[in-house]
Structure formats: C-alpha cells, structure tokens
Design a protein around this motif. Sequence first.
Motif, PDB file in Angstrom:
ATOM      1  N   GLY A  63       0.739  12.065   1.865  1.00 46.33           N
ATOM      2  CA  GLY A  63       1.002  11.132   0.772  1.00 46.33           C
ATOM      3  C   GLY A  63       0.516  11.664  -0.561  1.00 46.33           C
ATOM      4  O   GLY A  63      -0.398  12.494  -0.631  1.00 46.33           O
ATOM      5  N   TYR A  64       1.126  11.164  -1.583  1.00 42.75           N
ATOM      6  CA  TYR A  64       0.790  11.609  -2.932  1.00 42.75           C
ATOM      7  C   TYR A  64       1.209  10.530  -3.915  1.00 42.75           C
ATOM      8  O   TYR A  64       1.919   9.578  -3.565  1.00 42.75           O
ATOM      9  CB  TYR A  64       1.475  12.936  -3.264  1.00 42.75           C
ATOM     10  CG  TYR A  64       2.980  12.895  -3.167  1.00 42.75           C
ATOM     11  CD1 TYR A  64       3.765  12.629  -4.278  1.00 42.75           C
ATOM     12  CD2 TYR A  64       3.620  13.090  -1.942  1.00 42.75           C
ATOM     13  CE1 TYR A  64       5.151  12.570  -4.186  1.00 42.75           C
ATOM     14  CE2 TYR A  64       4.994  13.037  -1.835  1.00 42.75           C
ATOM     15  CZ  TYR A  64       5.762  12.783  -2.964  1.00 42.75           C
ATOM     16  OH  TYR A  64       7.119  12.713  -2.871  1.00 42.75           O
ATOM     17  N   ARG A  65       0.779  10.670  -5.136  1.00 39.81           N
ATOM     18  CA  ARG A  65       1.106   9.680  -6.155  1.00 39.81           C
ATOM     19  C   ARG A  65       1.585  10.398  -7.405  1.00 39.81           C
ATOM     20  O   ARG A  65       1.029  11.419  -7.805  1.00 39.81           O
ATOM     21  CB  ARG A  65      -0.138   8.837  -6.475  1.00 39.81           C
ATOM     22  CG  ARG A  65       0.098   7.750  -7.495  1.00 39.81           C
ATOM     23  CD  ARG A  65      -1.113   6.835  -7.611  1.00 39.81           C
ATOM     24  NE  ARG A  65      -1.276   6.025  -6.407  1.00 39.81           N
ATOM     25  CZ  ARG A  65      -2.356   5.258  -6.159  1.00 39.81           C
ATOM     26  NH1 ARG A  65      -3.345   5.216  -7.007  1.00 39.81           N
ATOM     27  NH2 ARG A  65      -2.421   4.548  -5.047  1.00 39.81           N
ATOM     28  N   ARG A  89      -6.368  13.312  -1.511  1.00 44.80           N
ATOM     29  CA  ARG A  89      -7.410  12.315  -1.214  1.00 44.80           C
ATOM     30  C   ARG A  89      -6.739  10.954  -1.067  1.00 44.80           C
ATOM     31  O   ARG A  89      -5.601  10.758  -1.516  1.00 44.80           O
ATOM     32  CB  ARG A  89      -8.461  12.272  -2.328  1.00 44.80           C
ATOM     33  CG  ARG A  89      -7.938  11.825  -3.682  1.00 44.80           C
ATOM     34  CD  ARG A  89      -9.091  11.635  -4.667  1.00 44.80           C
ATOM     35  NE  ARG A  89      -8.643  11.415  -6.027  1.00 44.80           N
ATOM     36  CZ  ARG A  89      -8.312  10.221  -6.540  1.00 44.80           C
ATOM     37  NH1 ARG A  89      -8.298   9.141  -5.766  1.00 44.80           N
ATOM     38  NH2 ARG A  89      -7.931  10.110  -7.793  1.00 44.80           N
ATOM     39  N   VAL A  90      -7.460  10.023  -0.446  1.00 48.45           N
ATOM     40  CA  VAL A  90      -6.959   8.654  -0.344  1.00 48.45           C
ATOM     41  C   VAL A  90      -7.177   7.985  -1.690  1.00 48.45           C
ATOM     42  O   VAL A  90      -8.242   8.121  -2.302  1.00 48.45           O
ATOM     43  CB  VAL A  90      -7.704   7.892   0.769  1.00 48.45           C
ATOM     44  CG1 VAL A  90      -7.274   6.431   0.812  1.00 48.45           C
ATOM     45  CG2 VAL A  90      -7.444   8.569   2.118  1.00 48.45           C
ATOM     46  N   MET A  91      -6.179   7.255  -2.148  1.00 45.28           N
ATOM     47  CA  MET A  91      -6.242   6.637  -3.474  1.00 45.28           C
ATOM     48  C   MET A  91      -6.285   5.126  -3.367  1.00 45.28           C
ATOM     49  O   MET A  91      -5.689   4.529  -2.470  1.00 45.28           O
ATOM     50  CB  MET A  91      -5.034   7.066  -4.301  1.00 45.28           C
ATOM     51  CG  MET A  91      -5.069   8.560  -4.578  1.00 45.28           C
ATOM     52  SD  MET A  91      -3.627   9.162  -5.415  1.00 45.28           S
ATOM     53  CE  MET A  91      -3.652  10.860  -4.820  1.00 45.28           C
ATOM     54  N   GLY A  92      -6.987   4.506  -4.276  1.00 43.81           N
ATOM     55  CA  GLY A  92      -7.086   3.058  -4.293  1.00 43.81           C
ATOM     56  C   GLY A  92      -5.974   2.415  -5.095  1.00 43.81           C
ATOM     57  O   GLY A  92      -5.224   3.086  -5.813  1.00 43.81           O
ATOM     58  N   TRP A  93      -5.868   1.100  -4.936  1.00 49.05           N
ATOM     59  CA  TRP A  93      -4.884   0.327  -5.692  1.00 49.05           C
ATOM     60  C   TRP A  93      -5.511  -0.976  -6.163  1.00 49.05           C
ATOM     61  O   TRP A  93      -6.179  -1.629  -5.378  1.00 49.05           O
ATOM     62  CB  TRP A  93      -3.652   0.037  -4.838  1.00 49.05           C
ATOM     63  CG  TRP A  93      -2.586  -0.638  -5.640  1.00 49.05           C
ATOM     64  CD1 TRP A  93      -2.285  -1.972  -5.670  1.00 49.05           C
ATOM     65  CD2 TRP A  93      -1.711  -0.022  -6.574  1.00 49.05           C
ATOM     66  NE1 TRP A  93      -1.285  -2.220  -6.550  1.00 49.05           N
ATOM     67  CE2 TRP A  93      -0.903  -1.040  -7.127  1.00 49.05           C
ATOM     68  CE3 TRP A  93      -1.525   1.297  -7.009  1.00 49.05           C
ATOM     69  CZ2 TRP A  93       0.065  -0.765  -8.086  1.00 49.05           C
ATOM     70  CZ3 TRP A  93      -0.563   1.556  -7.953  1.00 49.05           C
ATOM     71  CH2 TRP A  93       0.230   0.520  -8.478  1.00 49.05           C
TER      72      TRP A  93
END
Length: 96
Positions: A63-65, A89-93
Amino acid sequence: MSNEAANCLFCKIRDGEIPGTIVFRDERCVAFKDIAPRAPMHTLIIPTEHIGLAKDLGHAEAGYRVVLNCNADAGQTVFHVHAHLLAGRVMGWPPG
Ligand code: AMP
Ligand code: ZN
C-alpha cells in the motif's frame, strides 16, 4: 505496451478509442472531464504515459498514498504542483 496499459480505460480515452471530453493535452499529461462528477468541476489529470510507479518501486502490494498539498492550509510550501508518493510504513487517517 503492458497488458495493464492495453486494457486501460484512461489510455483508451487518451487515444480517442472511447469518447471523453478532453480539456487539456500535451506530451506529458491529459486532462478530461470525469464521467460521474463529484463536484461542479471534476477533472481527471493523467500522465500521458501509463506508468505503474509504486509497482515499479515495490510498494504496490503493501500500500501507498499519493498526496497533493494545495495552498497554505494544506501545508504546501513549494508552489509548483507536485504529488507526494508515500510508502514503506503504515499511515494514519486523517493525515495531520
Ligand atoms: P478512481 O475510482 O479513483 O480510480 O477514479 C476513477 C474515476 O474515473 C471515477 O471518478 C469515474 O467516475 C471516472 N470514470 C470512469 N469511467 C470514465 C469515463 N469513461 N470517462 C471519464 N471518467 C470516467
Ligand atoms: Zn492507462
């Protein structure tokens, strides 16, 4: 051309194989109206070339943003439009 690009709806709009309302085109990008607009103005902007950047860099699966910061409240500091591709890295929302 990859199989993915050969079957790509947006590549077909770019090439005039299926209809689209193109509002801008140069050698680097194509912009056309979204068929189901979510705002009074909803335009899609694509690179002319079908690229799988995150895939090529090995981050597609996890996954990516992709982020565009637009003007001061969004934290933009360099006012030449640009996209941030964030991965690894895991990303927050929501984003801070
Ligand atoms: P996404 O779901 O983020 O990949 O966005 C795809 C967008 O493409 C959606 O907003 C759709 O409304 C739009 N779309 C789908 N088919 C067409 C089409 N034939 N012409 C223009 N926009 C389209
Ligand atoms: Zn494509």
